[in-house]
Design a protein around this motif. Structure first.
Motif, PDB file in Angstrom:
ATOM      1  N   ARG A 146      51.324  33.960  39.031  1.00  6.39           N
ATOM      2  CA  ARG A 146      49.794  33.648  38.986  1.00  6.39           C
ATOM      3  C   ARG A 146      49.269  32.100  39.448  1.00  6.39           C
ATOM      4  O   ARG A 146      49.629  32.056  38.602  1.00  6.39           O
ATOM      5  CB  ARG A 146      48.884  34.059  37.427  1.00  6.39           C
ATOM      6  N   ALA A 182      39.061  33.901  41.253  1.00  9.59           N
ATOM      7  CA  ALA A 182      40.232  34.986  40.807  1.00  9.59           C
ATOM      8  C   ALA A 182      39.703  36.208  41.594  1.00  9.59           C
ATOM      9  O   ALA A 182      40.854  36.802  41.675  1.00  9.59           O
ATOM     10  CB  ALA A 182      39.866  34.667  39.324  1.00  9.59           C
ATOM     11  N   ALA A 204      45.895  35.851  40.361  1.00  9.39           N
ATOM     12  CA  ALA A 204      45.454  35.163  39.771  1.00  9.39           C
ATOM     13  C   ALA A 204      44.681  34.906  38.637  1.00  9.39           C
ATOM     14  O   ALA A 204      44.546  36.129  38.035  1.00  9.39           O
ATOM     15  CB  ALA A 204      44.040  34.121  40.474  1.00  9.39           C
TER      16      ALA A 204
END
Ligand code: ADP
Ligand code: ASP
Ligand code: MG
Length: 409
Positions: free
Chosen positions: A129, A82, A92
């Motif tokens: 995301r 991420a 993310a």
């Protein structure tokens, strides 16, 4: 808009550089308009390192705490992934099993997924995301962390694909598909374009770790197509799908090797009703999975019983079985860890005779002794001495013409 579930295995996320490469790859799909749910394994070697740490602390680690420890490997991967995505200008969110939530039963170390809530993931996707879910872990009804068994990130991915109704579940790994045998053992192994759920189930259960068996069970049950492919190339890999007519023409689709079983023999067991039940009761109670079981015909009311368990369960099974053996008056218990199981798998076996015989001759020609045999409708397995394992795979691969796709002709 399509929703893709992709899983990247340990070697695919084995370094910072590789995690960055995976992030770039996932962002490409995201830019093409797919909603991306990415399941990650621990960086290669990390789960083994965590287990080693636990054993340095204590010989038999507490199973609840071992799961808390083992699940941290995947936590590291999703966090780093991420971070990588965000550093590249995209958004993310990393989620652990309990945050999703992935609910499991309470069997530590080999928990089964019971239910997956999709609300949180869908909310994150709505925010545009990329969602990174930690593989291999869940939570039981009391909020305890559980793990799904080695290789369990595959199962997380397929179960998520089923729950989210994804078109396909892509399993990215260090080989570019499912082969007729482990390409790292058999250089002549050939990549398959497609394989049926059933054959893949048998190959996985016979030791082909390219897909964890429960992931295939899930895929079959919910009809999720799996695409096994390489993290390092863009090429198409192998589709794992429902059976097609063509597949039946092929006699044997693959050879598998399992190096992870051990054999236990109980000598001179009284041959009476209820004896097998008594022997296996404590083993079953301990949650130990028994694979092959062979009982000899009895002589003078006594018989030998042989079975196999996974190597990590060997010592604890020996202990349990020695106790029962004493109780029922058996002569002794013998154990052997130096074995391997080779199997041939193919849906075509249903309609063709003589496949097992061909296997036995091929092994005999190389002077490989068969210690145990088991068969299913589409699989024949033989237990042999461990030192012959690689030779056996290559010999069977050759005997069934798998190299040239001559297996059914
Ligand atoms: P990951 O870390 O991506 O989950 P695994 O190590 O669990 O990867 O599984 C991939 C490995 O499976 C390959 O490196 C290969 O050695 C092994 N393997 C065993 N049998 C097969 C097969 N029939 N086809 C492809 N790979 C196989
Ligand atoms: N990290 C876990 C293992 O090594 C799960 C997985 O990789 O699928 O078994
Ligand atoms: Mg794996």
């Amino acid at each position: 808009m399509s929703l893709l579930v992709q899983k990247y295995g340990g070697t695919s996320v084995g370094s910072i550089e590789k995690i960055r490469d995976v992030a770039e790859r996932v962002i490409e799909y995201h830019k093409d308009g797919s909603k991306m749910v990415v399941v990650l394994s621990a960086m290669s070697g990390q789960t083994d390192a965590l287990i080693k740490l636990a054993h340095e602390m204590i010989v038999v680690p507490d199973s609840r705490e071992l799961d808390v420890l083992m699940s941290t490997g995947e936590q590291v991967s999703v966090a780093l992934f991420a971070m990588a995505v965000k550093s590249m200008g995209y958004d993310a969110s990393s989620l652990l099993g309990f945050q999703v939530s992935i609910q499991t039963d309470h069997i530590y170390g080999k928990a089964r997924i019971q239910e997956i809530e999709t609300g949180r993931i869908l909310k994150e996707l709505e925010q545009n995301r990329i969602v990174a879910v930690a593989g291999f872990q869940g939570m039981d009804e009391h909020g305890n962390i559980t793990t799904l068994g080695r290789g369990g990130s595959d199962t997380t991915a397929v179960a998520l694909a089923a729950a989210l109704n994804a078109d396909v579940c892509e399993i990215f790994t260090d080989v570019d598909g499912v082969y007729t045998a482990d390409p790292n053992v058999c250089p002549k192994a050939r990549k398959l374009d497609a394989i049926s759920y059933e054959e893949m189930l048998e190959l996985s259960s016979a030791g082909a770790k390219v897909l964890e068996i429960r992931s295939v069970e899930f895929a079959k049950k919910f009809n999720v197509p799996i695409h096994v492919r390489s993290t390092f190339t863009k090429e198409r890999g192998t589709m794992v799908v429902a059976e097609t007519k063509d597949m039946e023409k092929v006699l044997v689709s693959g050879v598998a090797l399992n190096k992870n079983e051990a054999r236990i023999t109980i000598k001179k067991v009284p041959d009476q009703p209820g004896i097998a039940a008594q022997i296996f009761e404590p083993v079953f109670q301990a949650g130990i999975v028994v694979d092959m079981i062979v009982q000899n015909t009895s002589e003078e009311g006594l018989t030998d019983l042989t079975f196999t368990v996974l190597k990590p369960d060997f010592l604890s099974t020996m202990k349990l079985v020695r106790e029962v053996a004493k109780k029922i008056g058996a002569e002794k218990v013998l154990g052997d860890e130096n074995i391997a199981k080779v199997s041939i798998v193919g849906v075509g076996m249903r309609t063709h005779a003589g496949v097992a015989q061909k296997m036995f001759w091929a092994l005999a020609k190389e002077n490989i002794n068969i210690m145990m045999i088991s068969t299913s409708e589409i699989k024949v397995s033989c237990v042999i001495e461990e030192k012959y394992k690689e030779l056996a795979v290559r010999v069977l691969h050759e005997a069934f013409g798998l190299e040239n796709d001559q297996s059914g002709k």
